[in-house]
Scaffold this active site. Sequence first.
Site, mmCIF file in Angstrom:
data_model
loop_
_atom_site.group_PDB
_atom_site.id
_atom_site.type_symbol
_atom_site.label_atom_id
_atom_site.label_comp_id
_atom_site.label_asym_id
_atom_site.label_seq_id
_atom_site.Cartn_x
_atom_site.Cartn_y
_atom_site.Cartn_z
ATOM 1 N N GLN A 16 -10.487 19.361 31.507
ATOM 2 C CA GLN A 16 -11.557 19.945 32.318
ATOM 3 C C GLN A 16 -12.743 20.389 31.451
ATOM 4 O O GLN A 16 -13.449 21.333 31.799
ATOM 5 C CB GLN A 16 -11.028 21.108 33.152
ATOM 6 N N SER A 17 -12.972 19.722 30.346
ATOM 7 C CA SER A 17 -14.079 20.101 29.465
ATOM 8 C C SER A 17 -15.433 19.915 30.141
ATOM 9 O O SER A 17 -15.726 18.855 30.693
ATOM 10 C CB SER A 17 -14.027 19.249 28.193
ATOM 11 N N ASN A 18 -16.263 20.954 30.073
ATOM 12 C CA ASN A 18 -17.657 20.821 30.527
ATOM 13 C C ASN A 18 -18.473 20.011 29.534
ATOM 14 O O ASN A 18 -19.436 19.346 29.902
ATOM 15 C CB ASN A 18 -18.296 22.204 30.665
#
Length: 338
Positions: A78-80
């Site tokens: 879920q890395s931005n």
Amino acid sequence: MDFDQYLDSFPRAKLLGAPTPVERLNRLSDHLGIDLWIKRDDLTGLSFAGNKARQLEFYLGEAQQQRADTILITGAVQSNFVRSAAAAAAKLGMESILQLEERVPGMGDIYRRSGNVLLAQILGADHIGYPRGEDEQGADTALETRAEQLRREGRKPYVIHLGINHPPLGALGYIAGAAELSQQIGGFDLAVVPSGSGATHGGFLTGLRMIGETAPVFGICVRRDQKAQKTRMQNLLGKLTKLIRVDPSLVLESIELWDGALSPGYGQVGPRTREALTLMARAEGIFLDPVYSAKTFAGLLDLLEAGAIQKGTKVVLLHTGGQPALFAYQEELQPQSS
Ligand SMILES: *Cc1c(COP(=O)(O)O)cnc(C)c1O
């Protein structure tokens, strides 16, 4: 000091809609007994990129200068950062390969499919998996191997590394960000920022000290405990000050960290994170994200309780964005938040 002109010696892609707003949080100020302001870097303009828009300006600038056609980057599922890099690459006409690491244990199907994963799919980015989440060197090496393959196929890859042994170009964006904030609200007593890779914390602290602003900057640990983060920050600040030719003693003595809000660990939502997230939403109508900005606000509340932030003082909270993860953390946020 005109930072923008100074930072012009580094290639920079235009991704940002700056200045971002600064607002006084009137209801929370009353509630908490401090003069609380928020810097809305969740509103940097590029597709929910938050703080990553400032950082990517310098990485993508270098990529453009090298005439790269593909961006490679690694991060949590879920890395931005990886999703924002894909958006920036799309805007500049490049392709992107996102390496997703297994950093957060025990997460289900929604975590793997919604939020940033969905957005990256819409952006058309390629995904590759990486089995470990605490192996920066290994993750970078895997990216390098992929980049080498692409080179053999005649492509021009540009790797955004995770490891601390590379120039912290992204931190340059927060040198400019600190100057921007200072011009907007003048002085303040204390700032609270997230401390993950350290690019935001390190750049922000350095930018403030360069313009003579001496207010403490508390980095709230969102990834590692205080001891490990301190080592990382020393390393990063050493590299950053070298990059911009500033005396490291300007910042090395000013590393303030708080890891009381990290529990139960990176990317995991505990009761304190949930409480901070709902308090901000219900008092001010502002959404924080579960991985970074809610923990940062929880850290601010801790510091207030511990007396490290004194009543009546002027405090700035840096909102770094990340809201798409709210949807990926639906199951962790829903049961207790009604
Ligand atoms: C990446 C990220 C952070 C951490 O910033 P660093 O520069 O890596 O320390 C904080 N907040 C959000 C929303 C992020 O995406």
